[in-house]
Design a protein around this motif. Structure first.
Motif, PDB file in Angstrom:
ATOM      1  N   SER A   3       0.846  -1.186   0.000  1.00 14.86           N
ATOM      2  CA  SER A   3       0.000   0.000   0.000  1.00 14.86           C
ATOM      3  C   SER A   3       0.879   1.233   0.000  1.00 14.86           C
ATOM      4  O   SER A   3       1.720   1.396   0.871  1.00 14.86           O
ATOM      5  N   ARG A   6       0.330   8.259  -0.438  1.00 15.01           N
ATOM      6  CA  ARG A   6       0.483   9.331  -1.429  1.00 15.01           C
ATOM      7  C   ARG A   6       0.000  10.637  -0.855  1.00 15.01           C
ATOM      8  O   ARG A   6      -0.948  10.688  -0.080  1.00 15.01           O
ATOM      9  N   ARG A   8      -1.928  13.958  -1.353  1.00 15.22           N
ATOM     10  CA  ARG A   8      -3.017  14.435  -2.202  1.00 15.22           C
ATOM     11  C   ARG A   8      -3.415  15.835  -1.764  1.00 15.22           C
ATOM     12  O   ARG A   8      -3.421  16.134  -0.569  1.00 15.22           O
ATOM     13  N   GLU A  22      -2.871   6.310   2.628  1.00 18.59           N
ATOM     14  CA  GLU A  22      -2.726   5.135   1.778  1.00 18.59           C
ATOM     15  C   GLU A  22      -3.834   5.104   0.723  1.00 18.59           C
ATOM     16  O   GLU A  22      -4.920   5.638   0.924  1.00 18.59           O
ATOM     17  N   ASP A  23      -3.524   4.456  -0.394  1.00 21.52           N
ATOM     18  CA  ASP A  23      -4.478   4.363  -1.500  1.00 21.52           C
ATOM     19  C   ASP A  23      -5.819   3.788  -1.055  1.00 21.52           C
ATOM     20  O   ASP A  23      -6.876   4.259  -1.465  1.00 21.52           O
ATOM     21  N   GLU A  24      -5.782   2.763  -0.189  1.00 22.03           N
ATOM     22  CA  GLU A  24      -7.016   2.111   0.244  1.00 22.03           C
ATOM     23  C   GLU A  24      -7.909   3.056   1.047  1.00 22.03           C
ATOM     24  O   GLU A  24      -9.133   3.048   0.884  1.00 22.03           O
ATOM     25  N   TRP A  26      -7.893   6.346   0.777  1.00 24.42           N
ATOM     26  CA  TRP A  26      -8.371   7.363  -0.150  1.00 24.42           C
ATOM     27  C   TRP A  26      -9.542   6.819  -0.975  1.00 24.42           C
ATOM     28  O   TRP A  26     -10.542   7.496  -1.181  1.00 24.42           O
ATOM     29  N   ARG A  27      -9.418   5.572  -1.409  1.00 22.19           N
ATOM     30  CA  ARG A  27     -10.492   4.935  -2.167  1.00 22.19           C
ATOM     31  C   ARG A  27     -11.746   4.814  -1.307  1.00 22.19           C
ATOM     32  O   ARG A  27     -12.857   5.091  -1.764  1.00 22.19           O
TER      33      ARG A  27
END
Length: 73
Positions: A3, A6, A8, A22-24, A26-27
């Motif tokens: 993971s 990032r 943003r 983490e991407d998860e 954010w998703r």
């Protein structure tokens, strides 16, 4: 599974800031905004205005975690 954290950019009350999550997470945050039919920036503003933690990135993670934990029967 790896993971990536990032950075943003988001706008809160007309002020640009950045969060690192983490991407998860954010998703998950995007899914919650979609389910509530609101823009992502509005949701982040709500989290920011009610957070009890100094770090917005941590507040976002805890918000997403709480949302999904509460939705599991």
């Amino acid at each position: 599974m790896r993971s990536g954290i990032r950075k943003r950019n988001v706008v809160i009350s007309g002020r640009k800031t950045s969060v690192s999550v983490e991407d998860e997470f954010w998703r998950g945050l995007k899914e919650i905004a979609f389910a509530r039919n609101i823009k992502l920036g509005i949701l982040v503003s709500e989290i920011d205005s009610t957070r009890q933690h100094a770090n917005l990135s941590s507040a976002i993670r805890l918000f997403v975690l709480d949302f999904y934990q509460c939705s599991v029967p």
